[in-house]
Motif scaffolding. Structure first.
Motif, PDB file in Angstrom:
ATOM      1  N   ARG A  95       0.826  -1.209   0.000  1.00 37.41           N
ATOM      2  CA  ARG A  95       0.000   0.000   0.000  1.00 37.41           C
ATOM      3  C   ARG A  95       0.861   1.262   0.000  1.00 37.41           C
ATOM      4  O   ARG A  95       0.562   2.218  -0.723  1.00 37.41           O
ATOM      5  N   ARG A  96       1.918   1.258   0.814  1.00 36.37           N
ATOM      6  CA  ARG A  96       2.798   2.429   0.846  1.00 36.37           C
ATOM      7  C   ARG A  96       3.446   2.683  -0.519  1.00 36.37           C
ATOM      8  O   ARG A  96       3.669   3.840  -0.907  1.00 36.37           O
ATOM      9  N   THR A  97       3.729   1.616  -1.240  1.00 36.90           N
ATOM     10  CA  THR A  97       4.342   1.753  -2.561  1.00 36.90           C
ATOM     11  C   THR A  97       3.360   2.321  -3.583  1.00 36.90           C
ATOM     12  O   THR A  97       3.726   3.166  -4.421  1.00 36.90           O
ATOM     13  N   LEU A  98       2.107   1.876  -3.510  1.00 38.29           N
ATOM     14  CA  LEU A  98       1.121   2.251  -4.523  1.00 38.29           C
ATOM     15  C   LEU A  98       0.392   3.567  -4.242  1.00 38.29           C
ATOM     16  O   LEU A  98      -0.135   4.191  -5.168  1.00 38.29           O
ATOM     17  N   ILE A 210      -2.369   5.419   7.295  1.00 40.17           N
ATOM     18  CA  ILE A 210      -2.262   3.954   7.302  1.00 40.17           C
ATOM     19  C   ILE A 210      -1.111   3.504   8.200  1.00 40.17           C
ATOM     20  O   ILE A 210      -1.148   2.408   8.765  1.00 40.17           O
ATOM     21  N   GLY A 211      -0.096   4.361   8.357  1.00 40.95           N
ATOM     22  CA  GLY A 211       0.998   4.030   9.259  1.00 40.95           C
ATOM     23  C   GLY A 211       0.532   3.943  10.696  1.00 40.95           C
ATOM     24  O   GLY A 211       1.007   3.087  11.468  1.00 40.95           O
ATOM     25  N   ASP A 212      -0.396   4.801  11.066  1.00 38.08           N
ATOM     26  CA  ASP A 212      -0.963   4.779  12.408  1.00 38.08           C
ATOM     27  C   ASP A 212      -1.720   3.475  12.632  1.00 38.08           C
ATOM     28  O   ASP A 212      -1.553   2.795  13.660  1.00 38.08           O
ATOM     29  N   THR A 215       0.752   0.564  13.001  1.00 41.01           N
ATOM     30  CA  THR A 215       1.432   0.552  14.291  1.00 41.01           C
ATOM     31  C   THR A 215       0.538  -0.006  15.387  1.00 41.01           C
ATOM     32  O   THR A 215       0.960  -0.862  16.181  1.00 41.01           O
ATOM     33  N   VAL A 216      -0.708   0.473  15.435  1.00 41.53           N
ATOM     34  CA  VAL A 216      -1.636   0.016  16.485  1.00 41.53           C
ATOM     35  C   VAL A 216      -1.965  -1.461  16.304  1.00 41.53           C
ATOM     36  O   VAL A 216      -1.998  -2.233  17.274  1.00 41.53           O
ATOM     37  N   ALA A 217      -2.214  -1.872  15.053  1.00 38.30           N
ATOM     38  CA  ALA A 217      -2.534  -3.279  14.795  1.00 38.30           C
ATOM     39  C   ALA A 217      -1.346  -4.176  15.142  1.00 38.30           C
ATOM     40  O   ALA A 217      -1.517  -5.269  15.702  1.00 38.30           O
ATOM     41  N   ARG A 218      -0.133  -3.723  14.829  1.00 42.93           N
ATOM     42  CA  ARG A 218       1.064  -4.503  15.144  1.00 42.93           C
ATOM     43  C   ARG A 218       1.175  -4.715  16.654  1.00 42.93           C
ATOM     44  O   ARG A 218       1.461  -5.825  17.124  1.00 42.93           O
ATOM     45  N   GLU A 219       0.977  -3.659  17.418  1.00 47.28           N
ATOM     46  CA  GLU A 219       1.064  -3.752  18.874  1.00 47.28           C
ATOM     47  C   GLU A 219       0.019  -4.733  19.414  1.00 47.28           C
ATOM     48  O   GLU A 219       0.304  -5.524  20.327  1.00 47.28           O
TER      49      GLU A 219
END
Length: 227
Positions: A95-98, A210-212, A215-219
């Protein structure tokens, strides 16, 4: 609400309506966690619970599979898609790439009417709404803003990634009580950036947004021990 399935005497439009209704209800149950990741989805049981025939359930599961929310296994049958850190990394990296490509295209093609519709959805997203409603409104909002209507293949890829990401959006808004407030502010800024037709600003806000979530989902995944 009682739904009608593909029963004798019902025309094609009624069957399509049942299919759409069952798809939305199952999607809501998956994203909200009512149907947890890994749960078996037995067509006959779902049909009985939803008061429909098996046909719209089978069609709905196939559609949800195409969106990445349901998996089919030759031994277990249909199951709710299992989230993972590996998938989170992969989906959000793509997603970050596109996103910069999609933003350049979308600021060129989005209409004033679509911006107005997006603003109305963003304004209606209440901090007090339940997680299912929030995730679905978020999905509708981003489908409008990320439409990339001039590039068919890019739109298809972005939508598939967004559908899978809805599981992680749901995870983020149910585990971090402050996530919705930040997301709502991002949405307001995105609408303003689209009004300006500023692709660089749209890209920057979207990547932060989307970075936020990532991060939250990763945690949350790490806390649960999900790899």
């Amino acid at each position: 609400m009682k739904t009608t399935g593909s029963r004798p005497g019902l025309g094609p439009s009624a069957v399509r309506t049942a299919h759409r209704d069952v798809t939305e209800r199952l999607r809501d149950a998956i994203v909200s966690g009512v149907l947890p990741a890994g749960s078996r989805l037995v067509q006959a049981e779902l049909a009985a619970n939803l008061e429909v025939s098996v046909t719209p359930v089978r069609e709905a599961l196939r559609e949800l599979e195409s969106q990445g929310l349901v998996d089919f296994d030759p031994f277990r049958g249909a199951t709710v898609h299992q989230v993972s850190l590996a998938e989170l990394d992969e989906v959000y990296e793509i997603r970050r790439t596109l996103i910069p490509i999609a933003a350049r295209e979308r600021v060129r093609t989005i209409t004033d009417e679509e911006i107005e519709d997006a603003e109305a959805i963003a304004s209606a997203m209440s901090l007090r709404s339940d997680s299912t409603r929030w995730v679905e409104d978020n999905r509708r909002l981003h489908r409008l803003l990320d439409g990339t209507s001039g590039q068919v293949h890019l739109r298809a890829i972005m939508r598939r990634l967004a559908d899978v990401s809805s599981l992680y959006v749901g995870l983020s808004v149910t585990t971090d009580p402050t996530r919705r407030r930040r997301a709502r502010e991002d949405h307001k800024e995105l609408v303003k950036a689209y009004r300006k037709r500023d692709a660089a600003l749209v890209t920057a806000i979207t990547l932060r947004h989307i970075g936020d979530t990532e991060t939250v989902a990763r945690e949350a995944l790490l806390r649960s021990g999900t790899l």
